[in-house]
Write an enzyme that holds these catalytic residues in place. Structure first.
Site, mmCIF file in Angstrom:
data_model
loop_
_atom_site.group_PDB
_atom_site.id
_atom_site.type_symbol
_atom_site.label_atom_id
_atom_site.label_comp_id
_atom_site.label_asym_id
_atom_site.label_seq_id
_atom_site.Cartn_x
_atom_site.Cartn_y
_atom_site.Cartn_z
ATOM 1 N N PRO A 194 7.705 -72.571 21.935
ATOM 2 C CA PRO A 194 8.795 -72.136 22.710
ATOM 3 C C PRO A 194 10.100 -71.836 21.840
ATOM 4 C CG PRO A 194 8.828 -74.594 22.904
ATOM 5 C CD PRO A 194 7.752 -74.077 22.105
ATOM 6 N N TYR A 206 18.147 -82.887 24.465
ATOM 7 C CA TYR A 206 18.476 -82.309 25.813
ATOM 8 C C TYR A 206 18.204 -83.888 26.871
ATOM 9 C CZ TYR A 206 18.527 -78.139 23.279
ATOM 10 O OH TYR A 206 18.815 -77.312 22.279
ATOM 11 N N ARG A 219 6.599 -82.090 25.683
ATOM 12 C CA ARG A 219 7.109 -81.775 24.422
ATOM 13 C C ARG A 219 7.901 -82.890 23.751
ATOM 14 N NH1 ARG A 219 9.406 -76.925 20.095
ATOM 15 N NH2 ARG A 219 7.213 -77.136 18.940
HETATM 16 C C1 LIG Z 1 15.011 -69.275 17.090
HETATM 17 C C2 LIG Z 1 14.328 -70.629 17.649
HETATM 18 C C3 LIG Z 1 14.355 -71.071 18.978
HETATM 19 C C4 LIG Z 1 13.974 -72.194 19.362
HETATM 20 N N1 LIG Z 1 14.136 -72.754 20.752
HETATM 21 C C5 LIG Z 1 13.239 -73.771 20.936
HETATM 22 C C6 LIG Z 1 13.458 -74.051 22.420
HETATM 23 O O1 LIG Z 1 13.718 -73.366 23.375
HETATM 24 N N2 LIG Z 1 12.593 -75.219 22.828
HETATM 25 C C7 LIG Z 1 11.773 -76.074 21.802
HETATM 26 O O2 LIG Z 1 11.260 -77.017 22.173
HETATM 27 N N3 LIG Z 1 11.963 -75.564 20.579
HETATM 28 C C8 LIG Z 1 12.648 -74.609 19.944
HETATM 29 N N4 LIG Z 1 12.435 -74.353 18.975
HETATM 30 C C9 LIG Z 1 11.680 -75.064 17.777
HETATM 31 C C10 LIG Z 1 10.401 -74.440 17.665
HETATM 32 O O3 LIG Z 1 9.585 -74.399 18.825
HETATM 33 C C11 LIG Z 1 9.332 -75.057 16.375
HETATM 34 O O4 LIG Z 1 9.274 -76.621 16.867
HETATM 35 C C12 LIG Z 1 10.186 -75.070 14.980
HETATM 36 O O5 LIG Z 1 10.489 -73.588 14.757
HETATM 37 C C13 LIG Z 1 9.213 -75.544 14.204
HETATM 38 O O6 LIG Z 1 7.965 -74.690 14.128
HETATM 39 P P1 LIG Z 1 7.522 -73.458 13.098
HETATM 40 O O7 LIG Z 1 7.664 -74.399 11.715
HETATM 41 O O8 LIG Z 1 6.185 -73.089 13.351
HETATM 42 O O9 LIG Z 1 8.681 -72.678 13.043
HETATM 43 C C14 LIG Z 1 13.112 -73.228 18.153
HETATM 44 C C15 LIG Z 1 13.172 -72.526 16.907
HETATM 45 C C16 LIG Z 1 13.486 -71.416 16.557
HETATM 46 C C17 LIG Z 1 13.167 -70.869 15.140
#
Ligand SMILES: Cc1cc2nc3c(=O)[nH]c(=O)nc-3n(C[C@H](O)[C@H](O)[C@H](O)COP(=O)(O)O)c2cc1C
Length: 381
Positions: free
Chosen positions: A51, A208, A255
């Site tokens: 997400p 949250y 999550r």
């Molecule tokens: C732009 C952005 C917005 C995010 N928004 C959420 C969110 O709405 N809910 C959530 O659980 N994590 C959110 N995250 C965390 C990501 O889901 C993820 O856990 C984090 O980027 C690490 O994964 P990655 O290494 O594949 O980027 C967000 C991350 C990014 C970069």
């Protein structure tokens, strides 16, 4: 155009996703391309889109055609977890963040799910109640900012109306309001199904509302939602139960990220509180547990999930093709989610499968309105 997020801080993950110097991910994507059943959810492959809040909804929290295009572009994922979405007005944390409370929001999301399903995708909605992470400059007039206890989060948040603002000092939820918030989660799940989602995921991390209840630093209640870990986990468990009652447990995920300090979160014993919540979530027979790597070296979140929840894990944070393959081959989890790689690589699954180079994303347009940096990333030729 602003260079920084109008909404949420740029995710400060520990390890960035690894890309070789050629920009090419190495190694065969064998396990990642296998189908997977998680509860009632049938994934065509094990690449999950994590997400991501992108702040592109209309001002009243209604998803629009641009969002439908964005998610449809990424429908190759075995599962899309759509961005954190508020179940009731008090839960809105950020400007232009979508909701799943009104008929217009349900209709807006329907466009998204139809577009994803038309391309063969599977999509669930992340239900995210901001709790104390909110501002009266973001929510409609008169909508309160509520939390387990009246403890203000340190930090500031972008508001379209008044620029950067401190988070509100929240008012402690009454017991009736706790009950109403739980019911709002059940309604959100029912609304999500009506909007065509295959399921929902409860956002139980990043400071949250469910995590505010779970962690000792944000929960000073002396009723049966505070004190002992069994009480602090109660709110999240009741939300999961309400969601499962509404749409079936096999369509509900959770999550977690034990030890996460995002949004000024602190907990005396994150291991104990997360083990409690994992065990009780396991008893509900949910579709999956979506785990981010713990920031504390003393906690192996994935091992905890395997022991206390079971073999329906989506693992996340900093994975690339090779480490994801290794994680699946080693039984660390059953699927791997990618967030940042999906931003500039709408066809990420194909790029992983065919070992194509990955494009870098532009941080300046993460949260800005409109198509730039959102739907204008190209597929690989
Ligand atoms: C732009 C952005 C917005 C995010 N928004 C959420 C969110 O709405 N809910 C959530 O659980 N994590 C959110 N995250 C965390 C990501 O889901 C993820 O856990 C984090 O980027 C690490 O994964 P990655 O290494 O594949 O980027 C967000 C991350 C990014 C970069």
């Amino acid at each position: 155009m602003r260079s920084q997020a109008p909404g949420v801080a740029v995710w400060r993950g520990r390890a960035g996703p690894a890309v070789s110097s050629s920009g090419r991910l190495e190694g065969p994507a064998v396990q990642l391309m296998q189908p997977l059943q998680l509860g009632e959810l049938a994934l065509a492959n094990r690449v999950v889109m994590a997400p991501m809040t992108r702040n592109r909804a209309d001002a009243d929290g209604v998803p629009n055609a641009l969002m439908a295009e964005y998610y449809a572009q990424r429908a190759g994922a075995g599962l899309i977890v759509a961005e954190g979405t508020w179940p009731e007005a008090a839960g809105q944390a950020y400007c232009r963040q979508p909701g799943i409370a009104s008929a217009a929001q349900v209709a807006g999301w329907r466009r998204v799910t139809d577009a994803v399903h038309a391309r063969g995708g599977c999509i669930v909605l992340q239900v995210m109640h901001g709790g104390r992470i909110g501002s009266r400059h973001i929510k409609p007039a008169g909508v309160p900012t509520l939390a387990p206890s009246a403890i203000q989060a340190a930090g500031t948040v972008h508001t379209d109306a008044a620029g950067m603002q401190p988070y509100d000092l929240p008012r402690a939820l009454t017991r009736d309001e706790v009950r109403a918030a739980v019911q709002a989660h059940g309604r959100a799940a029912a609304n999500a199904r009506e909007a065509g989602f295959d399921g929902v995921e409860l956002h139980g991390t990043s400071g949250y509302l469910p995590m505010q209840f779970l962690c000792s630093g944000t929960n000073r209640r002396d009723d049966d939602y505070g004190g002992a870990v069994a009480n602090r986990a109660r709110f999240a468990v009741e939300c999961l139960h309400a969601m499962a009652q509404a749409i079936g447990a096999g369509r509900v995920g959770l999550r977690l990220n034990p030890g996460n300090t995002y949004n000024d979160t602190s907990d005396d014993d994150p291991l104990a509180s997360h083990v409690e919540l994992m065990r009780r979530a396991a008893a509900l027979d949910l579709a999956y547990l979506h785990l981010m790597r713990a920031p504390l070296p003393s906690i192996d979140a994935f091992a905890l999930g395997r022991v206390h929840f079971g073999a329906r894990l989506i693992v996340n944070d900093g994975f690339d093709a090779d480490s994801a393959e290794q994680a699946l081959a080693g039984g660390v989890g059953q699927a791997v989610s990618f967030a940042r790689h999906f931003i500039a690589n709408p066809d990420l699954v194909r790029r992983l499968r065919e070992h194509l180079p990955l494009a870098p994303f532009d941080r300046r347009t993460l949260y800005t309105p409109a198509a730039a940096g959102y739907t204008d990333y190209a597929e690989a030729p």
